[in-house]
Design an enzyme around this catalytic site. Structure first.
Site, short mmCIF file in Angstrom:
data_model
loop_
_atom_site.label_atom_id
_atom_site.label_comp_id
_atom_site.label_asym_id
_atom_site.label_seq_id
_atom_site.Cartn_x
_atom_site.Cartn_y
_atom_site.Cartn_z
N SER A 94 -3.85 5.62 3.52
CA SER A 94 -3.99 4.66 4.61
C SER A 94 -2.73 4.61 5.48
CB SER A 94 -4.36 3.31 4.03
OG SER A 94 -4.72 2.43 5.05
N ASP A 237 -3.96 3.63 12.00
CA ASP A 237 -3.19 4.02 10.82
C ASP A 237 -3.68 5.41 10.37
OD1 ASP A 237 -5.69 3.15 9.92
OD2 ASP A 237 -4.90 2.50 7.98
N ASP A 239 -5.71 6.68 8.18
CA ASP A 239 -7.13 6.99 7.96
C ASP A 239 -8.03 6.28 8.96
OD1 ASP A 239 -6.66 4.48 6.80
OD2 ASP A 239 -8.17 4.77 5.24
N ASP A 241 -8.89 3.31 9.83
CA ASP A 241 -9.77 2.14 9.66
C ASP A 241 -9.18 0.91 10.34
OD1 ASP A 241 -7.76 1.79 7.80
OD2 ASP A 241 -9.08 1.25 6.14
#
Ligand code: MG
Length: 454
Positions: A94, A237, A239, A241
């Protein structure tokens, strides 16, 4: 849970988060899932393919065929899981620094596993009671080439495409070398925006900035907004999300202000909005103004997801949820955080107003943070007992789901033991700086006095 924290499991790659560790996690998850087919995806981290190979071996060894999606944002892997009805294992850390990696587990409904399900996986992991397929029943991998394109298509179908296109927006985008670099530029172009980018080549060494979308890492984006005269700046960020915004003047917009503005647009009287116990006064004010119910959970996205699911089972409408870090849920779309979808919802607000105007009502709140450290269990107990006493005596609404949160209507203070360091963290927020400082200082001095008397 020891192995899984509130947002999956993470560590320094090849030191803590080794291929052996990921292999065992994959075997444990595959054993619990008992699915003939499991999706596997990763973000752009340098160790991603090494760890994905380990995960693929583990999943195949319990007998599952493996759909290898390659580099995909976490919400893209979740969209695949939901569409195909298969669970998914995502290799990502993340927003953590480049040397980290981690594992997120997603159910066949496309939603991150609940605490209960994670505990079942953890038990298998710890006891090593893995299924082992016979040699001729082990799984096989195959590459799925279109997961990213399908993700972008379903995003386009889920948002108000014409309305956004009519607004003729220029978007400055910083996917931070992460998985969103492969999907968000085309998504915003297909929405009819002019797109200018920085840090938009996928690169697991993150040469332009670290994956966490905080102001210290986003100076280039602010400058790009100004230089390109963009209407908005968007950062993800690692990833993708999460989404963080800059207004049209190149000023950073606090995540709490974004959440409040989006919630104000989504909430109707009688709805519920779910956030964590460190929720901003801005969201408290929005909930009060719209006659919506504000539900607070312990900090961590798994807790928020669990509460959203409970409320939905009770037929309570939860149109929006999330935290001030840019991780926002629109559960009518999907019970996941999705940086691209969140950004598109923000673009919908820019049809009628400039970004600075959209968040103007939620500017100018003051946050204060103080830490009180402790040396041993006795001091820790004394600090928490003092916080509890203060909460009992205060003329405030008290929430004890995760520490002690005291809501005074116009302001709040929270005293909460850190999960990672020997300290109690104190947070306070109000429109007036004095008010926030006074609340934080009052509880700090009470705690310090309690510690001194141990
Ligand atoms: Mg993330």
């Amino acid at each position: 849970m020891k192995v899984f924290g509130s947002s999956g499991t993470r560590g320094v790659a090849n030191e803590e988060l080794t291929p052996e560790f990921v292999l065992k996690i994959a075997k444990a998850a595959g054993t619990v899932w008992r699915s003939g087919r499991i999706a596997l995806a990763r973000d752009t981290r340098a160790t991603g393919d090494m760890l994905a190979d380990a995960a693929a071996s583990g999943l195949a060894s319990v007998g599952a065929d493996v759909d290898r999606l390659g580099v995909v944002p976490t919400p893209g892997a979740q969209a695949y899981a939901e569409r195909e009805g298969v669970p998914a294992l995502m290799i990502t850390a993340s927003h953590n620094p480049p040397k980290y990696n981690g594992v997120k587990l997603v159910g066949d409904d496309g939603i991150e596993l609940t605490v209960d399900d994670l505990e079942r996986v953890e038990e298998k992991f710890l006891t090593e009671a893995f299924d082992a397929a016979r040699w001729n029943e082990t799984g096989h991998g195959h590459r799925v080439e279109d997961a990213r394109d399908r993700y972008v298509d379903q995003l386009l179908a889920a948002v108000d495409r014409e309305r956004i296109a009519d607004a003729d927006l220029t978007v400055a985008l910083d996917p931070g070398h992460g998985a969103g670099a492969l999907t968000s530029p085309s998504f915003f172009r297909k929405l009819g925006c002019d797109v200018v980018t920085v840090n938009s080549q996928p690169d697991g060494h993150f040469p332009g900035r670290d994956p966490e979308p905080v102001p210290e890492n986003l100076g280039d984006l602010g400058r790009l907004v100004r230089a390109s005269d963009a209407d908005v700046g968007i950062a993800h960020d690692g990833d993708a999300d999460r989404a963080i915004f800059y207004d049209e003047t190149g000023e950073y917009v606090e995540g709490d202000a974004t959440l409040a503005a989006l919630a104000a647009a989504e909430l109707d009287p009688g709805d519920a909005v779910v956030s964590a116990v460190n929720v901003s006064q801005r969201l408290v004010d929005v909930a009060n103004r719209t006659d919506a119910r504000l539900e607070l959970t312990p900090i961590g996205s798994t807790n928020i997801i669990t509460r959203i699911r409970e409320l939905r089972r009770q037929d309570v409408h939860v149109p929006v949820a999330g935290e001030g870090n840019g991780g926002i849920f629109f559960p009518d779309y999907r019970v996941t955080r999705d940086g691209a979808y969140t950004a598109a919802k923000f673009l919908e607000l820019l049809v009628d107003a400039r970004a600075s105007e959209v968040v103007a009502d939620y500017d100018g709140y003051h946050n204060v943070r103080v830490n009180v450290s402790y040396a041993d269990d006795a001091e820790r107990d004394a600090l928490l007992a003092a916080a509890e006493r203060t909460a009992t005596e205060a003329d405030a609404d008290v929430n004890t789901k995760d520490g002690y949160r005291l809501d005074y209507g116009d302001a709040w203070v929270l005293a909460r033991p850190s999960g990672t360091e020997p300290m109690v963290r104190i947070y306070a927020e109000a429109r007036e700086r004095d008010r926030a400082e006074t609340l934080a200082e009052e509880i700090e001095s009470t705690l310090l006095a309690a510690k001194a008397s141990v």
